[in-house]
Each structure stands twice: as C-alpha cells, then as structure tokens.
Design a protein around this motif. Structure first.
Motif, PDB file in Angstrom:
ATOM      1  N   PHE A 150     -72.440 -55.844   4.918  1.00 47.22           N
ATOM      2  CA  PHE A 150     -73.410 -55.883   4.017  1.00 47.22           C
ATOM      3  C   PHE A 150     -73.945 -57.264   3.503  1.00 47.22           C
ATOM      4  O   PHE A 150     -75.076 -57.925   3.963  1.00 47.22           O
ATOM      5  N   ILE A 151     -72.829 -57.943   3.044  1.00 43.30           N
ATOM      6  CA  ILE A 151     -73.271 -59.375   2.687  1.00 43.30           C
ATOM      7  C   ILE A 151     -73.224 -60.382   3.842  1.00 43.30           C
ATOM      8  O   ILE A 151     -74.192 -61.225   3.599  1.00 43.30           O
ATOM      9  N   LEU A 152     -72.274 -60.525   4.777  1.00 38.72           N
ATOM     10  CA  LEU A 152     -72.319 -61.405   5.686  1.00 38.72           C
ATOM     11  C   LEU A 152     -71.981 -60.658   6.886  1.00 38.72           C
ATOM     12  O   LEU A 152     -70.819 -60.548   7.286  1.00 38.72           O
ATOM     13  N   PRO A 153     -72.994 -60.276   7.942  1.00 38.58           N
ATOM     14  CA  PRO A 153     -72.743 -59.760   9.273  1.00 38.58           C
ATOM     15  C   PRO A 153     -71.726 -60.738   9.956  1.00 38.58           C
ATOM     16  O   PRO A 153     -72.220 -62.165   9.758  1.00 38.58           O
ATOM     17  N   ALA A 154     -71.220 -60.196  11.150  1.00 38.21           N
ATOM     18  CA  ALA A 154     -70.474 -61.269  11.981  1.00 38.21           C
ATOM     19  C   ALA A 154     -71.112 -62.214  12.806  1.00 38.21           C
ATOM     20  O   ALA A 154     -72.319 -61.833  13.006  1.00 38.21           O
ATOM     21  N   PRO A 155     -70.799 -63.367  13.050  1.00 38.39           N
ATOM     22  CA  PRO A 155     -71.457 -64.147  14.004  1.00 38.39           C
ATOM     23  C   PRO A 155     -72.063 -63.546  15.210  1.00 38.39           C
ATOM     24  O   PRO A 155     -72.982 -63.753  15.703  1.00 38.39           O
ATOM     25  N   LEU A 156     -71.060 -62.883  15.876  1.00 40.40           N
ATOM     26  CA  LEU A 156     -71.491 -62.194  17.086  1.00 40.40           C
ATOM     27  C   LEU A 156     -72.411 -61.196  17.083  1.00 40.40           C
ATOM     28  O   LEU A 156     -73.392 -61.174  17.580  1.00 40.40           O
ATOM     29  N   ALA A 157     -72.311 -60.429  15.989  1.00 43.97           N
ATOM     30  CA  ALA A 157     -73.320 -59.405  15.500  1.00 43.97           C
ATOM     31  C   ALA A 157     -74.661 -59.992  15.194  1.00 43.97           C
ATOM     32  O   ALA A 157     -75.791 -59.727  15.811  1.00 43.97           O
ATOM     33  N   THR A 158     -74.637 -61.255  14.700  1.00 47.18           N
ATOM     34  CA  THR A 158     -76.040 -61.753  14.200  1.00 47.18           C
ATOM     35  C   THR A 158     -76.720 -62.420  15.666  1.00 47.18           C
ATOM     36  O   THR A 158     -77.813 -62.379  15.816  1.00 47.18           O
ATOM     37  N   LEU A 159     -75.667 -62.999  16.389  1.00 46.30           N
ATOM     38  CA  LEU A 159     -76.215 -63.561  17.676  1.00 46.30           C
ATOM     39  C   LEU A 159     -76.790 -62.147  18.656  1.00 46.30           C
ATOM     40  O   LEU A 159     -77.834 -62.394  19.028  1.00 46.30           O
ATOM     41  N   ALA A 160     -76.146 -61.108  18.591  1.00 47.31           N
ATOM     42  CA  ALA A 160     -76.758 -60.140  19.122  1.00 47.31           C
ATOM     43  C   ALA A 160     -78.158 -59.706  18.666  1.00 47.31           C
ATOM     44  O   ALA A 160     -79.006 -59.202  19.227  1.00 47.31           O
TER      45      ALA A 160
END
Lengths: 272, 249
Positions: A45-55
């Motif tokens: 919730f606070i900081l989504p994973a970088p790969l998830a953000t990329l997706a």
C-alpha cells in the motif's frame, strides 16, 4: 575533414554513447533495488514494487487517452522550455555584452528567483485560468533565470584574447559575436539547458496538478484522490522516462557534436 | 611611400600613460623590429598599430590592403580544427568553404605543418605546431603587412630559430612589410631590415638602427658581433635588458 570521415566520427561517438548507457542502467538498477527493499519493508500500500509499477505504467500506456495525457504534459514542458530558452538566451547575451543592462537585470533576476514558484502558479491561475497559459508562464518563470545566468556568465567568461585575434583579422562586432562569442557561450549554456529542461518537466506537472489543467499532473491528482499509489508512481515513472528520452535523444547528441574538441583532449581513458 | 605610419601615438591605461608621442613609419616590404625593455609598452603599440586598441592620441595611417597578425600565444579557437583555424580570416572576408580550405592547406604547407595534423584540434597539437598554425593563419590572407607580437618568446631555442627562418622566408617570398615586436636582440637582428628601440617609459622611439645586409643572408657570426656591439658600444641599447614589472596583461 571529409564528409565520410565526419560521419564515421559521429557514428563512433554514438556507439560510445550507447555503450555508456550500461553505466546508466546500472545506476537505475541500483535505485530499483533500494525501491524493492522499501517495498518489502513497508508493503504494497505504501510503496508498490518496482516491477508492479512498471506493469502499471505499461497498462496505463495501453490506453490511447493516456498517451494524450502524457503527450500534453510533454508538449507543455517543451513549449515552456523553448520559450524560456529563447528569452533567457537573448536577455543573457544582451546583459553579457552590455554591463549597464547587466546591472539593471541582476536585481530583477533576484526578485524573480525570490518569489516562490507556488506564488507564480497562484497568480498565473488568476490571470489565465485552467489553461495552457498557466503552465507555460510558470515554466518560463522557473527556467528563465537559469538560461539567463548561463548565457550571461558565458559571455562574461569568454576568452577575450580570441576577440582581439578576430579584430586583428578585421572582424567587426557582429562577426566577432557570431564566430567567437556564441561558440563560447554555448559551452557554458549546455549545463544550464539540461537543468532547465528538468525544471520544465517538474514545474509542468506541478502546475497541472495545482491548476487542474489535465496532463500528468491531473492524472496524479486523480490517483491521489483514489489513494492509488501504484498509479501515482506509474505516472511519475512515465514523466521521468519522457524527460530522459528528450534529454538523451536531443540535448546530449547536440552537446557532444559541439564539444568534439574536448574529446580530442582525451585520446584514451574514460569518456563522458 | 610608407605602408604604415604611426604619428604622435599616445595611450594611457586608467590615467597611467604607457605610450606618448610615438612616431614610426614602415616602408612597403620592410621588416622593422621593435625592441624595448620589458613593460615599455611594445605590446600596446603593436595592438594600436593593428587596430585592436584605439589610441587616445595620434593617428595610424595604414596604406596596405590586407593585414595578418601573430600573437605571443597561438590564440587558436579550441573548438575548430587546425585547418579551420587557419582558414578563419578567409571566412571573415566571405571566401567560400571549399576555396578557403584549399588556401588554408597551401598556407599550412608553407609553414611545414603536416597534412595529417590539419584535421586535429589545437589541444592535440604540440606548442610548435600550434604556433605554426597561427603563422599560417596570418599568411593565408596573402597579407602585405604582418604584425608579430613577441610570437616566439614561449618556444625553445631550436624551435625559435626554425620559426624565425619561416618568417624570413615568407617575408622574402610574399614581400610583406612587418612590425615585429621582440625583446630578443638576436631575433631582431636575424629577422629585420631595421631596428627601432622604444623608450624605456614609452616616451617615443628612442632611436633606430638600419641593419647591414638582407635578412636570411646574414651569417650567425655577423649577427652575434652586431648584437654584441649594440649591447656594449651603443648607448641606445643600454636599457634593453632592464626589467620593469609594470607589464600590461
């Protein structure tokens, strides 16, 4: 130098430039690793994973309407940047060559720098409403002093002995400016250009968010009201990617063509 | 008939007089060496003569068509290749790109600047090569007057001689007149037809000596004897090696 040799030279520089991208990728990978650590410590919730953000960013970019949003911001940023650059360079050159103008301009620049950007946005919103004008004015105000100072410093710090040389060979004032002065100013102005381009993108998003004029800033406002951290991060990623694309595809090649002679001073070893 | 006339030249920096009432005339095809103690205003005078500085008093009459100049430092544009630097004066007078490159190559050949050095930037050239390029830049316009402002002071002895020979040869071949500033009497005696000595405080030309023979034909022995007799027997040259640190930058 013949045309073929020149092209070969530039191609070699391009290959070297691309090879240098590995270092950039390594730095980005390090950032991603830190980000991943933060994600694992604080949760989705606070900081989504970088790969998830990329997706998420990839998903955003599948919708054509979102491309319009992103390109709106890029267009405004570039427009504002172009206006600030043109105005800043012109004013800076005049101030550099004319000491009286410089003395008048310096306090004005201090005043412009002293007024917080947020105040300019408020004023621009009152003057222009939620239109491009608000964003453009804010960008110009933020980026103009950088370009002005770069150009004025470039003129002031030029090698005057070259001016004398040109004079001895019969160059008038105008020819001295075009053949000797501008070339030296360019070397000073390039660092200012990269900073003001970055400023243009940042200020564009901020002004869009506050003035509610759509673009990436508008999308960020929406993500905030939905508490959609992934979407917010994804939009930030898209803006940064756009900035990097403009800087490395447009500014840096121009700069390296202008500074070929500096490369010549370093026949081997680490290139920039 | 003179190529260059300086009449009653006077100049001051911030109220401090560096030159006063300087009279000098140079005939067409004549090489005049201007010598004087360090800081006596030689550099200022040549810059006035070349039109870089406006004198506060006096008149400069230039009755030649084209001028070139060689400075103490090469003063090459760091962003341009050697050949583009040499071609720069031609660019100023609007000679088309192809032609000015050709003429720059020819000028470079005259000062023995190697063809494969022409594509290099000044940073990649040695000190001697840079000064050669600077001389070629002065010769490329086919000048009938060339100003030299202590051009070889920073070079070592052997290189200095080579450069002097280059200048003597070019002056003979192209038949240009020249004003050659130096504080090296040997250099002056090798290169010039006539030596003018600037007053210690820049108050006019203290005196002149016409040199026997033709530059380039004089023997080293004679040059040495001439310089020795100037230094020991001629009161005109007694202050030549005095050092005064009020040199203008």
């Amino acid at each position: 130098m013949t045309a073929a040799r020149y092209i070969a030279d530039r191609l070699l520089a391009a290959v070297r430039f691309l090879w240098g991208a590995w270092a950039g990728l390594a730095a980005l990978a390090m950032l991603a690793a830190l980000w991943q650590t933060g994600h694992e410590a604080y949760g989705d919730f606070i900081l989504p994973a970088p790969l998830a953000t990329l997706a998420a960013a990839a998903t955003i970019l599948t919708a054509p309407s979102n491309w319009t949003i992103a390109l709106d911001t890029v267009r405004r940023a570039l427009q504002g940047f172009a206006m600030a650059t043109l105005a800043g360079l012109t004013a800076g050159l005049i101030a550099g060559y004319s000491a009286a103008t410089m003395r008048l301009a310096r306090p004005l620049i201090t005043v412009i720098l002293g007024v917080p950007p947020i105040a300019w946005i408020v004023l621009a919103m009152i003057w222009f409403g939620p239109t491009d004008g608000t964003v453009l004015l804010t960008i110009v105000i933020a980026a103009f002093p950088l370009m002005f100072a770069g150009a004025a410093e470039g003129v002031a710090g030029r090698d005057r002995s070259l001016d004398d040389m040109a004079k001895a060979f019969g160059a008038g004032v105008w020819r001295r400016v075009t053949t000797i002065g501008l070339r030296q100013v360019a070397a000073q102005v390039f660092p200012a250009t990269t900073i003001s381009l970055g400023t243009a993108f940042k200020v564009a998003v901020m002004a869009e968010l506050l003035a509610n004029t759509g673009g990436v800033g508008g999308a960020l406002a929406r993500a905030r009201s939905n508490l959609d951290v992934a979407a917010a991060l994804a939009w930030i990623m898209i803006v940064v990617a756009a900035l990097i694309a403009v800087e490395y595809c447009v500014l840096h090649p121009i700069r390296s063509a202008f500074e070929r002679w500096r490369e010549a001073a370093r026949p081997w070893g680490v290139k920039r | 008939m003179t190529a260059l006339t300086l009449a009653g030249i006077g100049h001051a920096y911030l109220g401090r007089t560096v030159l006063d009432n300087v009279e000098l005339a140079v005939a067409p095809g004549e090489v005049v060496a201007l010598v004087g103690a360090s800081g006596c205003g030689k550099s200022t005078l040549v810059q006035i003569a070349a039109g870089i500085i406006e004198p506060m008093r006096g008149r400069t009459v230039r009755s030649y068509a084209r001028q070139g100049m060689v400075f103490q430092e090469p003063r090459l544009m760091p962003w341009a290749t050697a050949v583009d630097n040499i071609a720069y004066p031609l660019k100023l007078v609007g000679v088309p790109y192809g032609e000015r490159r050709g003429r720059a190559r020819a000028a470079a050949a005259r000062v023995a600047l190697a063809a494969d050095d022409l594509g290099k930037f000044p940073v990649a050239l040695s000190g001697g090569m840079r000064q050669r390029a600077a001389i070629a830049r002065a010769l490329v316009v086919e000048p009938d007057f060339v100003f030299f402002d202590e051009p070889f002071t920073a070079l070592d002895q052997a290189l200095k001689r080579r450069m002097q020979d280059l200048v003597i040869e070019a002056a003979t071949m192209q038949a240009f007149a020249a004003l050659f500033i130096t504080h090296d009497l040997i250099e002056a005696v090798r290169i010039a037809h006539r030596i003018a000595v600037l007053d210690l405080n820049g108050r006019g030309v203290a005196g002149e000596r016409t040199l026997p023979g033709v530059p380039g034909m004089r023997q080293d022995r004679d040059i040495f004897d001439e310089v020795q007799s100037f230094l020991h027997d001629d009161p005109l040259f007694c202050h030549i090696n005095d050092v005064d640190e009020r040199r203008e930058a």
